[in-house]
Design a protein around this motif. Structure first.
Motif, PDB file in Angstrom:
ATOM      1  N   ALA A 149       0.394  16.013  11.517  1.00 16.27           N
ATOM      2  CA  ALA A 149       0.572  17.362  11.341  1.00 16.27           C
ATOM      3  C   ALA A 149      -0.594  18.335  12.075  1.00 16.27           C
ATOM      4  O   ALA A 149      -1.690  17.733  11.958  1.00 16.27           O
ATOM      5  CB  ALA A 149       0.826  17.826  10.033  1.00 16.27           C
ATOM      6  N   ARG A 150      -0.166  19.168  12.651  1.00 18.98           N
ATOM      7  CA  ARG A 150      -0.956  20.149  13.370  1.00 18.98           C
ATOM      8  C   ARG A 150      -0.679  21.636  12.961  1.00 18.98           C
ATOM      9  O   ARG A 150       0.302  21.794  13.536  1.00 18.98           O
ATOM     10  CB  ARG A 150      -1.411  20.012  14.792  1.00 18.98           C
ATOM     11  N   MET A 151      -1.435  22.401  12.650  1.00 15.45           N
ATOM     12  CA  MET A 151      -1.101  23.729  12.371  1.00 15.45           C
ATOM     13  C   MET A 151      -1.647  24.560  13.464  1.00 15.45           C
ATOM     14  O   MET A 151      -2.712  24.425  14.311  1.00 15.45           O
ATOM     15  CB  MET A 151      -1.914  24.222  11.194  1.00 15.45           C
ATOM     16  N   GLN A 152      -0.414  25.530  14.136  1.00 16.60           N
ATOM     17  CA  GLN A 152      -0.772  26.415  15.124  1.00 16.60           C
ATOM     18  C   GLN A 152      -2.222  27.186  14.800  1.00 16.60           C
ATOM     19  O   GLN A 152      -2.436  27.435  13.733  1.00 16.60           O
ATOM     20  CB  GLN A 152       0.106  27.449  15.378  1.00 16.60           C
ATOM     21  N   GLY A 153      -2.839  27.439  15.565  1.00 16.18           N
ATOM     22  CA  GLY A 153      -3.894  28.580  15.616  1.00 16.18           C
ATOM     23  C   GLY A 153      -3.712  29.899  15.142  1.00 16.18           C
ATOM     24  O   GLY A 153      -2.503  30.404  15.236  1.00 16.18           O
ATOM     25  N   LEU A 154      -4.477  30.438  14.139  1.00 14.57           N
ATOM     26  CA  LEU A 154      -4.319  31.927  13.866  1.00 14.57           C
ATOM     27  C   LEU A 154      -4.634  32.940  14.860  1.00 14.57           C
ATOM     28  O   LEU A 154      -5.144  32.551  15.868  1.00 14.57           O
ATOM     29  CB  LEU A 154      -5.118  32.167  12.525  1.00 14.57           C
TER      30      LEU A 154
ATOM     31  N   SER B 114       5.054   1.850  14.672  1.00 18.35           N
ATOM     32  CA  SER B 114       6.357   1.974  15.235  1.00 18.35           C
ATOM     33  C   SER B 114       7.184   3.177  14.543  1.00 18.35           C
ATOM     34  O   SER B 114       7.942   3.767  15.145  1.00 18.35           O
ATOM     35  CB  SER B 114       7.385   0.730  15.214  1.00 18.35           C
ATOM     36  N   LYS B 115       6.534   3.738  13.351  1.00 19.41           N
ATOM     37  CA  LYS B 115       7.270   4.704  12.512  1.00 19.41           C
ATOM     38  C   LYS B 115       6.401   5.973  12.545  1.00 19.41           C
ATOM     39  O   LYS B 115       5.440   5.825  11.660  1.00 19.41           O
ATOM     40  CB  LYS B 115       7.750   4.398  11.347  1.00 19.41           C
ATOM     41  N   LEU B 116       6.143   6.652  13.602  1.00 17.48           N
ATOM     42  CA  LEU B 116       5.096   7.568  13.732  1.00 17.48           C
ATOM     43  C   LEU B 116       6.204   8.918  14.156  1.00 17.48           C
ATOM     44  O   LEU B 116       6.788   9.178  14.992  1.00 17.48           O
ATOM     45  CB  LEU B 116       4.153   7.377  15.073  1.00 17.48           C
ATOM     46  N   THR B 117       5.707   9.875  13.258  1.00 11.98           N
ATOM     47  CA  THR B 117       6.430  11.217  13.591  1.00 11.98           C
ATOM     48  C   THR B 117       5.382  12.199  13.726  1.00 11.98           C
ATOM     49  O   THR B 117       4.060  12.310  13.237  1.00 11.98           O
ATOM     50  CB  THR B 117       7.385  11.690  12.378  1.00 11.98           C
ATOM     51  N   THR B 118       5.556  13.527  14.422  1.00 11.95           N
ATOM     52  CA  THR B 118       4.767  14.582  14.407  1.00 11.95           C
ATOM     53  C   THR B 118       5.355  15.952  13.917  1.00 11.95           C
ATOM     54  O   THR B 118       6.721  16.030  14.005  1.00 11.95           O
ATOM     55  CB  THR B 118       4.263  14.784  16.029  1.00 11.95           C
ATOM     56  N   ARG B 119       4.483  16.802  13.470  1.00 10.64           N
ATOM     57  CA  ARG B 119       4.912  17.835  13.091  1.00 10.64           C
ATOM     58  C   ARG B 119       3.884  19.364  13.293  1.00 10.64           C
ATOM     59  O   ARG B 119       2.971  18.991  13.095  1.00 10.64           O
ATOM     60  CB  ARG B 119       5.285  18.124  11.433  1.00 10.64           C
TER      61      ARG B 119
ATOM     62  N   MET C  38       0.669  -1.316  -0.051  1.00  5.19           N
ATOM     63  CA  MET C  38      -0.151  -0.094   0.044  1.00  5.19           C
ATOM     64  C   MET C  38       0.864   1.309  -0.033  1.00  5.19           C
ATOM     65  O   MET C  38       1.482   1.741  -1.062  1.00  5.19           O
ATOM     66  CB  MET C  38      -0.794  -0.016   1.106  1.00  5.19           C
ATOM     67  N   TYR C  39       0.906   2.022   1.141  1.00 12.56           N
ATOM     68  CA  TYR C  39       1.769   3.358   1.235  1.00 12.56           C
ATOM     69  C   TYR C  39       2.985   3.226   2.183  1.00 12.56           C
ATOM     70  O   TYR C  39       2.711   2.503   3.331  1.00 12.56           O
ATOM     71  CB  TYR C  39       0.695   4.321   1.537  1.00 12.56           C
ATOM     72  N   GLN C  40       4.056   3.865   2.065  1.00 10.73           N
ATOM     73  CA  GLN C  40       5.052   3.980   2.829  1.00 10.73           C
ATOM     74  C   GLN C  40       5.070   5.085   3.732  1.00 10.73           C
ATOM     75  O   GLN C  40       5.653   5.147   4.894  1.00 10.73           O
ATOM     76  CB  GLN C  40       6.412   3.842   2.115  1.00 10.73           C
ATOM     77  N   LYS C  41       4.444   6.297   3.177  1.00  8.87           N
ATOM     78  CA  LYS C  41       4.492   7.436   3.975  1.00  8.87           C
ATOM     79  C   LYS C  41       2.868   8.074   3.918  1.00  8.87           C
ATOM     80  O   LYS C  41       2.648   8.500   2.867  1.00  8.87           O
ATOM     81  CB  LYS C  41       5.678   8.300   3.794  1.00  8.87           C
ATOM     82  N   ILE C  42       2.390   8.274   4.829  1.00 12.02           N
ATOM     83  CA  ILE C  42       0.982   8.795   4.999  1.00 12.02           C
ATOM     84  C   ILE C  42       1.052  10.159   5.778  1.00 12.02           C
ATOM     85  O   ILE C  42       1.468   9.857   7.268  1.00 12.02           O
ATOM     86  CB  ILE C  42      -0.068   7.943   5.502  1.00 12.02           C
TER      87      ILE C  42
END
Length: 163
Positions: free
Chosen positions: A36-41, A81-86, A1-5
């Protein structure tokens, strides 16, 4: 399927319903999920349009967003096991920033929910999901507000049983 979502989140329970879908679409244990989460305006933080937001407020918002993502990552760790945040800096054009992130991170898929706003609400807010689907460098899976995935998550959160 997908390697990076990529899974864009806005802090709402509805947005989080994209997480189990993204986990299922991974092609194996080596696949990565990027939250991913964008900071509030400024207006979302209680400041009038055009008013400069104090640095302390922006730093507190970034910390709040980071804490939110790390909390979700902790809950998902047993399944991924491979989870990143931004955390992305606040911007007016959320869809463009998410498209840039997907491009720079070489994501193969974006999974997100749509709030399904209609009428005046849609006119005022626009649709980040639709705009992102138009400009993203990869496919975008949009989970609609009336999909069985979202409805099941709402029932689970409120303790109601499905009918």
């Amino acid at each position: 399927m997908y390697q990076k979502i990529l899974v864009p989140l806005d802090g709402s329970p509805e947005a989080e319903t994209a997480l189990p879908v993204a986990l299922q679409l991974r092609s194996g244990l080596d696949a990565e999920v990027l939250l991913a989460r964008m900071q509030g305006l400024g207006t979302e933080l209680g400041f009038p349009v055009g008013f400069p937001v104090p640095t302390e407020t922006l730093e507190a918002e970034r910390l709040r967003c980071d804490t939110y993502l790390l909390s979700l990552a902790g809950k998902l760790a047993p399944d991924c096991s491979k989870l990143t945040t931004r955390v992305l800096p606040h911007q007016q054009d959320i869809a463009r920033e998410l498209a840039c992130l997907a491009r720079s991170e070489q994501c193969q898929l974006i999974v997100m929910t749509s709030h399904g706003w209609e009428g005046l609400g849609r006119t005022l807010r626009g649709s980040v999901a639709e705009e992102l689907a138009r400009i993203a460098p990869c496919p975008v899976m949009i989970i609609g507000p009336h999909s069985h995935v979202l409805e099941a998550a709402k029932h689970h959160q409120t303790g109601q049983s499905g009918q």
